[in-house]
Write a protein that holds these residues in place. Structure first.
Motif, short mmCIF file in Angstrom:
data_model
loop_
_atom_site.label_atom_id
_atom_site.label_comp_id
_atom_site.label_asym_id
_atom_site.label_seq_id
_atom_site.Cartn_x
_atom_site.Cartn_y
_atom_site.Cartn_z
N TYR A 1 -0.38 -1.63 0.80
CA TYR A 1 -1.42 -1.17 -0.13
C TYR A 1 -0.84 -1.12 -1.53
CZ TYR A 1 -3.56 0.50 4.17
OH TYR A 1 -4.09 0.58 5.44
N CYS A 2 -1.62 -1.52 -2.52
CA CYS A 2 -1.32 -1.31 -3.93
C CYS A 2 -2.06 -0.06 -4.35
CB CYS A 2 -1.81 -2.48 -4.76
SG CYS A 2 -1.03 -4.02 -4.36
N HIS B 1 7.33 2.02 -2.94
CA HIS B 1 8.15 1.33 -3.92
C HIS B 1 7.41 1.27 -5.25
CE1 HIS B 1 10.76 -0.11 -0.70
NE2 HIS B 1 9.66 -0.43 -0.04
N PRO B 2 8.15 1.37 -6.38
CA PRO B 2 7.51 1.11 -7.67
C PRO B 2 7.00 -0.33 -7.68
CG PRO B 2 9.70 2.02 -7.97
CD PRO B 2 9.54 1.74 -6.52
N TYR B 3 5.90 -0.54 -8.32
CA TYR B 3 5.20 -1.81 -8.21
C TYR B 3 5.68 -2.88 -9.18
CZ TYR B 3 1.27 -4.99 -7.88
OH TYR B 3 0.49 -6.09 -7.68
N TRP C 1 -6.91 1.80 -5.36
CA TRP C 1 -6.05 1.24 -4.31
C TRP C 1 -6.78 0.11 -3.62
CZ3 TRP C 1 -7.42 1.42 0.94
CH2 TRP C 1 -8.51 2.24 1.24
N LYS C 2 -5.98 -0.77 -3.03
CA LYS C 2 -6.56 -1.82 -2.20
C LYS C 2 -5.49 -2.30 -1.22
CE LYS C 2 -5.75 -6.13 -4.62
NZ LYS C 2 -6.39 -7.31 -5.15
N GLY D 1 -3.49 -7.53 -9.26
CA GLY D 1 -3.85 -6.71 -10.40
C GLY D 1 -2.70 -5.80 -10.78
N TYR D 2 -2.96 -4.77 -11.57
CA TYR D 2 -1.90 -3.86 -12.00
C TYR D 2 -2.03 -2.53 -11.27
CZ TYR D 2 0.99 -0.79 -14.72
OH TYR D 2 1.95 0.11 -15.09
#
Length: 86
Positions: free
Chosen positions: A9-10, A34-36, A82-83, A50-51
């Motif tokens: 998931y983001c 984790h940092p993205y 989120w997605k 995306g961001y």
């Protein structure tokens, strides 16, 4: 990315509730956060991401718990995006 046993998931949270939401997610067994910023798009992903602030990885057995926590953050906080990565 190990697509067989995990879901990804983001996630972005409101800055005021970010620490609390990350603390709740860390209580779930087997979760990895984790940092993205330095994670490139994988060649086997279907769509652009995306961001976002974090990449969350969780075993498939616990994915319902993560989605519940993210929906709750959407409902109660000023901002949560989120997605699921597919």
């Amino acid at each position: 990315m190990d697509w067989r046993d995990r879901k990804y998931y983001c996630v972005s949270f409101d800055w005021r509730s970010q620490d609390m939401r990350i603390g709740y997610l860390k209580l779930i067994d087997g979760i990895r956060i984790h940092p993205y910023k330095d994670i490139p798009k994988q060649p086997d992903e279907l769509e652009k991401r995306g961001y976002y602030h974090y990449l969350v990885s969780v075993p498939i057995d616990y994915s319902d718990s993560v989605e519940y926590a993210l929906r709750k953050a959407e409902r109660n906080d000023d901002y949560c995006s989120w997605k699921e990565i597919k």
